[in-house]
Design a protein around this motif. Structure first.
Motif, PDB file in Angstrom:
ATOM      1  N   GLY A  43     -21.899 -24.314  53.953  1.00 45.56           N
ATOM      2  CA  GLY A  43     -20.886 -23.283  53.780  1.00 45.56           C
ATOM      3  C   GLY A  43     -19.854 -23.501  52.689  1.00 45.56           C
ATOM      4  O   GLY A  43     -18.856 -22.803  52.648  1.00 45.56           O
ATOM      5  N   ALA A  44     -20.058 -24.431  51.805  1.00 44.66           N
ATOM      6  CA  ALA A  44     -19.052 -24.742  50.784  1.00 44.66           C
ATOM      7  C   ALA A  44     -19.135 -23.800  49.586  1.00 44.66           C
ATOM      8  O   ALA A  44     -20.196 -23.276  49.258  1.00 44.66           O
ATOM      9  CB  ALA A  44     -19.222 -26.183  50.306  1.00 44.66           C
ATOM     10  N   VAL A  45     -18.006 -23.631  48.942  1.00 49.25           N
ATOM     11  CA  VAL A  45     -17.929 -22.956  47.648  1.00 49.25           C
ATOM     12  C   VAL A  45     -17.912 -24.064  46.599  1.00 49.25           C
ATOM     13  O   VAL A  45     -17.162 -25.034  46.736  1.00 49.25           O
ATOM     14  CB  VAL A  45     -16.652 -22.092  47.531  1.00 49.25           C
ATOM     15  N   ALA A  46     -18.751 -23.948  45.575  1.00 46.49           N
ATOM     16  CA  ALA A  46     -18.843 -24.984  44.548  1.00 46.49           C
ATOM     17  C   ALA A  46     -18.526 -24.403  43.174  1.00 46.49           C
ATOM     18  O   ALA A  46     -18.780 -23.225  42.905  1.00 46.49           O
ATOM     19  CB  ALA A  46     -20.239 -25.596  44.542  1.00 46.49           C
ATOM     20  N   VAL A  47     -17.969 -25.257  42.307  1.00 47.77           N
ATOM     21  CA  VAL A  47     -17.750 -24.929  40.899  1.00 47.77           C
ATOM     22  C   VAL A  47     -18.514 -25.944  40.056  1.00 47.77           C
ATOM     23  O   VAL A  47     -18.913 -26.995  40.556  1.00 47.77           O
ATOM     24  CB  VAL A  47     -16.248 -24.910  40.527  1.00 47.77           C
ATOM     25  N   SER A  48     -18.688 -25.652  38.786  1.00 45.63           N
ATOM     26  CA  SER A  48     -19.562 -26.443  37.928  1.00 45.63           C
ATOM     27  C   SER A  48     -18.829 -27.472  37.085  1.00 45.63           C
ATOM     28  O   SER A  48     -17.740 -27.215  36.575  1.00 45.63           O
ATOM     29  CB  SER A  48     -20.327 -25.517  36.975  1.00 45.63           C
TER      30      SER A  48
END
Length: 144
Positions: A43-48
């Motif tokens: 359920g995590a939101v990830a950035v690059s």
């Protein structure tokens, strides 16, 4: 107001054992979720961030690795508190996805709308030349 143009930021797991500084490829503009079997549960939101752009300042030896299915993606967690900090992507192995909840002063609930990438049918499992698919969007609605 969320500053999506942030370039570098400090980050840590929940207990503070794992600490790092990360330079993001395009600030918080790359925020997304995935609908593969693993990410649905996480359920995590990830950035690059590029592989060379995460610099650990503490606790790198406390990270544990989880791999599944093809074993190409590498998911890292703090061995003390269990928080997912980052993963090396299968779709773009030269990049990490970084858990936005680990970024100092940032919460996944700060984002009104987060794209959900189609990961259940992974880009590397689709015919050559297929474009990345957006499976939908997750909208955060604050409680009244």
């Amino acid at each position: 107001m969320l500053n999506k143009d942030i370039k570098e930021i400090d980050a840590a797991c929940h207990c503070g054992t794992v600490k790092f500084r990360v330079r993001l490829t395009d600030g918080l503009h790359t925020a997304r979720r995935c609908n593969c079997s693993y990410c649905r549960m996480r359920g995590a939101v990830a950035v690059s961030a590029n592989l060379a752009d995460i610099h650990f300042t503490a606790g790198q030896d406390a990270l544990v690795l989880y791999q599944f299915n093809t074993g190409q993606a590498r998911h890292y967690f703090c061995s003390k508190c269990g928080i997912y900090t980052h993963h090396q992507r299968r779709s773009q192995p030269e990049q990490y996805g970084v858990n936005v909840a680990c970024l100092e002063g940032i919460s996944p609930f700060d984002f009104e709308l987060v794209p959900v990438n189609e990961g259940a049918l992974h880009p590397k499992d689709r015919p050559a030349g297929s474009a990345a698919l957006i499976a939908g969007h997750l909208r955060y609605i604050p409680a009244e």
